[in-house]
Design an enzyme around this catalytic site. Structure first.
Site, short mmCIF file in Angstrom:
data_model
loop_
_atom_site.label_atom_id
_atom_site.label_comp_id
_atom_site.label_asym_id
_atom_site.label_seq_id
_atom_site.Cartn_x
_atom_site.Cartn_y
_atom_site.Cartn_z
N PHE A 121 0.83 -1.21 0.00
CA PHE A 121 0.00 0.00 0.00
C PHE A 121 0.87 1.28 0.00
CE2 PHE A 121 -1.81 2.83 3.47
CZ PHE A 121 -2.39 3.73 2.58
N ILE A 122 1.63 1.50 1.06
CA ILE A 122 2.44 2.72 1.10
C ILE A 122 3.56 2.64 0.06
CG2 ILE A 122 3.88 4.24 2.54
CD1 ILE A 122 2.41 3.19 5.00
N ASP A 156 9.86 -7.20 -3.30
CA ASP A 156 8.59 -7.51 -2.65
C ASP A 156 8.29 -8.99 -2.86
OD1 ASP A 156 5.64 -7.62 -2.11
OD2 ASP A 156 5.87 -5.44 -1.99
N GLY A 159 1.09 -7.55 -0.51
CA GLY A 159 0.98 -6.59 -1.61
C GLY A 159 0.75 -7.34 -2.92
N LEU A 182 10.23 -0.77 3.62
CA LEU A 182 8.80 -0.79 3.99
C LEU A 182 8.26 -2.21 4.09
CD1 LEU A 182 9.11 2.23 3.25
CD2 LEU A 182 6.92 2.12 2.12
N THR A 198 9.76 -11.87 9.84
CA THR A 198 9.90 -10.90 8.75
C THR A 198 10.39 -9.56 9.28
OG1 THR A 198 8.03 -11.94 7.69
CG2 THR A 198 8.67 -9.80 6.82
N ALA A 215 10.87 2.09 7.95
CA ALA A 215 9.47 2.35 8.31
C ALA A 215 9.17 1.69 9.65
CB ALA A 215 8.54 1.79 7.24
N TYR A 224 4.15 -7.15 17.23
CA TYR A 224 4.49 -6.17 16.19
C TYR A 224 5.26 -5.00 16.80
CZ TYR A 224 3.85 -3.04 12.20
OH TYR A 224 4.06 -2.18 11.14
N LYS A 265 9.14 -4.16 15.97
CA LYS A 265 9.51 -2.85 15.41
C LYS A 265 10.42 -2.09 16.37
CE LYS A 265 7.87 -2.55 11.26
NZ LYS A 265 8.76 -2.23 10.11
#
Ligand code: UDP
Length: 334
Positions: free
Chosen positions: A11-12, A31, A36, A76, A95, A117, A149, A153
């Site tokens: 998306f982004i 990717d 996506g 991203l 991931t 990101a 998550y 991050k």
């Protein structure tokens, strides 16, 4: 200028790819086309300056091959979305941690600048009036998969900061706050496409909990130029930057705006969290960014209204989904 965008078919990422190509950059997308897809790159798929590598950030050799020769890397690629993280915590952890380490190592070897990101999830349950980049993180138990998550991050950010302090890697961190816009899918739990899709299909809008939890939605078209300016700004290295929307809205108000703008006759229903996700699920009550650091350094100023974003998401979903009837959106000038 050669830019790599991991997650460039997401998306982004796909909005960023379009923006970079429009600027005249050569763009390499890495990717794995899991969440996506190439459909997100339809507008640019034949662009002579675009190359797409289908592969995972977990594959070290693939990451090195994509990043060799790059000037800038926008990382991203990630497992995102509350639903996906709750259902597949291992995928999120692997991931988001190992993949990022591969990207950091490749950028160090190649001497590429990096934009990592990250997410407002790192603040967890901190409900401060406005979260600054130095605000405390208040996380629930690591045994609750919702927090994996934020945990992953947070480790990514710590890795990035250590690569900067120990190796001098030029890396800036962007913390996204509920970024929304065309091409975002509701499949992994994101509230705006989910509720807009429900409204367009005439289904009940599912608001989780009491609906009084709040968010500050930011528009992808405001975020993308900001991260490009951040990667070009040497003073951004080693720092994190909040990138969020300017207005706080409750999820119930959001649902009401969506019903009004789409002209839907759908009811709004409250769904308990344990039914929506899993027993013991914890949500954030409030998440408000202090954007002043990004505003001061790169002039970040979120300009797009939530109503406009809802219209864009509705138009995009209707275009992509045959099951959605023709749209008559509430006009801007009412
Ligand atoms: N949410 C909701 N209905 C949905 C999807 C999400 O009420 O169909 C709520 C969710 O519980 C949260 C907010 O909307 O309070 C934002 O959810 P999202 O997953 O988009 O982002 P995040 O939780 O990461 O802020």
């Amino acid at each position: 200028m050669r830019s790599v965008v991991t997650g460039g078919a997401g998306f982004i990422g796909s909005h960023l790819v379009e923006h970079l190509l429009d600027r005249g950059d050569e763009v390499i997308v890495l990717d794995d086309l899991s969440t996506g897809g190439m459909a997100n790159l339809t507008r640019v798929e034949d662009h002579p300056l675009l190359t797409v590598h289908c592969g995972s950030v977990l594959d070290e050799a693939t990451v090195f091959a994509a990043i060799t020769g790059a000037d800038r890397v926008f990382h991203l690629a990630a497992a995102v979305g509350v639903r996906l993280i709750v259902e597949e915590p291992l995928r999120g952890l692997r991931t988001n941690i190992h993949g990022t380490e591969n990207v950091l190592e490749a950028c160090r070897a190649v001497g590429a600048r990096l934009l990592l990101a990250s997410t407002s999830e790192v603040y967890g349950k901190n409900t401060a009036d406005a979260l600054s980049e130095d605000s405390d993180r208040i996380l629930g138990s690591p045994l609750l998969s919702r927090w994996t998550y934020a945990a992953a991050k947070g480790i990514d950010e710590a890795f990035a900061h250590a690569y900067w302090s120990q190796y001098g890697l030029d890396v800036a961190i962007a913390r996204f706050f509920n970024t929304v816009g065309a091409r975002q899918t509701g499949r992994y739990g994101m509230v705006v496409p989910n509720l807009v899709g429900q409204a367009l299909r005439g289904e009940p809008l599912t608001v989780f909990g009491d609906g009084r939890q709040t968010r500050c939605f930011s528009y992808v078209g405001d975020i993308v130029p900001a991260i490009v300016r951040l990667i070009m700004e040497p003073a951004a290295a080693g720092q994190a930057f909040n990138l969020g929307g300017a207005h706080e809205v409750s999820i119930l108000e959001l649902a009401e705006r969506i019903v009004e703008i789409t002209g839907s006759s759908s009811p709004i229903v409250l769904v308990p969290y344990e039914q929506a996700y899993a027993p013991g699920f914890e949500d954030m009550r409030r998440r408000v960014p202090d954007n002043s650091r990004a505003e001061a350094l790169v002039g970040f100023a979120p300009a797009t209204s939530l109503d406009d974003v809802i219209r864009e998401v509705a138009t995009d979903l209707a275009k992509r989904n045959d099951g959605v009837p023709e749209l008559t959106l509430l006009s801007k000038d009412r």
